[in-house]
Design an enzyme around this catalytic site. Structure first.
Site, PDB file in Angstrom:
ATOM      1  N   ARG A 269       0.863  -1.181   0.000  1.00 57.84           N
ATOM      2  CA  ARG A 269       0.000   0.000   0.000  1.00 57.84           C
ATOM      3  C   ARG A 269       0.899   1.230   0.000  1.00 57.84           C
ATOM      4  NH1 ARG A 269       0.389   1.767   5.303  1.00 57.84           N
ATOM      5  NH2 ARG A 269       0.496   0.154   6.906  1.00 57.84           N
ATOM      6  N   HIS A 273      -1.926   3.415   6.471  1.00 56.73           N
ATOM      7  CA  HIS A 273      -2.855   2.320   6.786  1.00 56.73           C
ATOM      8  C   HIS A 273      -4.289   2.819   6.668  1.00 56.73           C
ATOM      9  CE1 HIS A 273      -4.530  -1.212   8.707  1.00 56.73           C
ATOM     10  NE2 HIS A 273      -5.134  -0.445   9.587  1.00 56.73           N
ATOM     11  N   TYR A 283       7.635   4.159  10.044  1.00 53.26           N
ATOM     12  CA  TYR A 283       7.990   2.742  10.102  1.00 53.26           C
ATOM     13  C   TYR A 283       8.385   2.148   8.746  1.00 53.26           C
ATOM     14  CZ  TYR A 283       3.024   2.398   8.763  1.00 53.26           C
ATOM     15  OH  TYR A 283       1.807   2.567   8.138  1.00 53.26           O
TER      16      TYR A 283
END
Length: 370
Positions: A269, A273, A283
């Site tokens: 993706r 999120h 991250y």
């Protein structure tokens, strides 16, 4: 000095043997070149163009949805860019009579299955009309609880089997969903009763911010099918043809009475999120993003279709303009929906109100009349 332990069973070799069986299935490489000629699906030029059209449309829908969310005109939204081959390629292999049980990122699949676009926007806003659909539309609302749709899918598939229907129940989750108890319960039940189900795990590398390698010691997520006694496949989730073939064959096995399949699609993706405060730069590295951008499913498939002489820039621009126009109209239609009231929710959730809700209903009815 302690002596080296001697084990009677070579369990390491056993695990290694299982893991080697789960190789990534691919048809198109990153440059849009065929690398597995025997596996190329028998799709017409028109079907290939339609698959590309849906992927381009879905990318534009994602871009506009992100913009609408930032404007405060949408509620919950989980970006989909990068996962078009996994989502649209898998749905393209299904039939209208099949049941879809999506996760919250899988709104594109139920739109292409027949959910009106404006209802998808209403669902994002939390409006009850967003999940009110016709009885002949075989979809469930996007599931917010991680992995819960896997158990539901096993049940729907059992119903299809008992009723003699030549259809399948299909569900999706992410890599993080495979750590949930519902995941194991769902595939185990489906395997035990040999139901016509397809369980798709979209492994985009991160469960929110948790890397996939911290989710499980298993080298692949597809191999988890072994414990449930069902078929398992790992596929290049940035390759729409590979995803299509994997799901199409899983469907054929299912309706022929051969039971369920677990399919792991390796994808990515590009966005966060969800739009609810996640920051992927905390991250994920820029190097990792760049690596996966080279595998973009739209770029890959575009190169393939252009090499066949069945796609060009003009065709793509037409799709983009059509998507923008239809999205604009769908937003207007969603804006015109009646304002949701508490009494509406109470009325549609119960056929006969219990005493406590009767009391609350009267209270809110009075408030709403002022």
């Amino acid at each position: 000095m302690a002596s080296k332990a001697k084990y009677r069973f070579d369990v390491s070799a056993q695990l290694d043997t299982i893991e080697k069986e789960f190789q990534t299935f691919q048809i198109l490489n990153e440059d849009g070149e065929i690398v597995n000629e025997q596996a190329v699906p028998d799709l017409t030029d028109e079907q290939l163009q339609e698959l590309m059209r849906r992927m381009v449309y879905t990318r534009i829908l994602d871009q506009r949805s992100i913009s609408l969310n930032r404007q405060g005109r949408l509620g919950f939204y989980a970006p989909t860019a990068g996962q078009e081959a996994s989502q649209i390629g898998s749905h393209f292999a299904l039939e209208k009579e099949d049941f879809l049980l999506p996760g919250y990122r899988d709104v594109p699949q139920i739109i292409w299955h027949g959910l009106p676009l404006y209802k998808a926007f209403l669902w994002s806003r939390g409006h009850y009309q967003g999940i009110q659909v016709s009885k002949d539309l075989n979809i469930f609302p996007p599931q917010i609880i991680i992995g819960a749709q896997y158990v539901q899918t096993a049940g729907i598939a059992l119903g299809l089997k008992k009723n003699g229907k030549k259809a399948v129940a299909v569900t999706y989750t992410g890599d993080g969903g495979t750590s949930q108890g519902d995941f194991y319960e769902g595939i185990n039940f489906a395997g035990a009763f040999k139901v016509p189900a397809i369980f798709i795990v979209q492994n985009n590398g991160f469960a929110i911010s948790t890397p996939r390698e911290k989710q499980t010691a298993a080298k692949t997520l597809a191999q988890k099918a072994v414990a449930a006694g069902i078929y398992g496949v790992q596929v290049d989730g940035m390759d729409p043809l590979a995803v299509y073939v994997a799901v199409r064959e899983a469907r054929e096995r299912a309706i022929n009475g051969e039971g369920p399949t677990l399919i792991e699609t390796l994808c990515y993706r590009y966005g966060p999120h969800t739009m609810s405060g996640d920051d992927p730069t905390r991250y994920r590295s820029k190097e990792l993003d760049n690596e996966w951008e080279k595998k973009d499913p739209l770029v890959r498939f575009r190169k393939y279709l252009e090499s066949k002489g069945i796609w060009n820039e003009e065709m793509e621009e037409q799709v983009i303009e059509q998507a923008k126009e239809e999205i604009q109209q769908a937003v207007k239609q969603a804006d015109a929906a009646p304002k949701q009231k508490v009494t509406d929710l109470i009325e549609i959730m119960n056929e006969e109100l219990p005493s406590n809700l009767k009391e609350q209903y009267e209270i809110y009815k009075e408030k709403e009349s002022k």
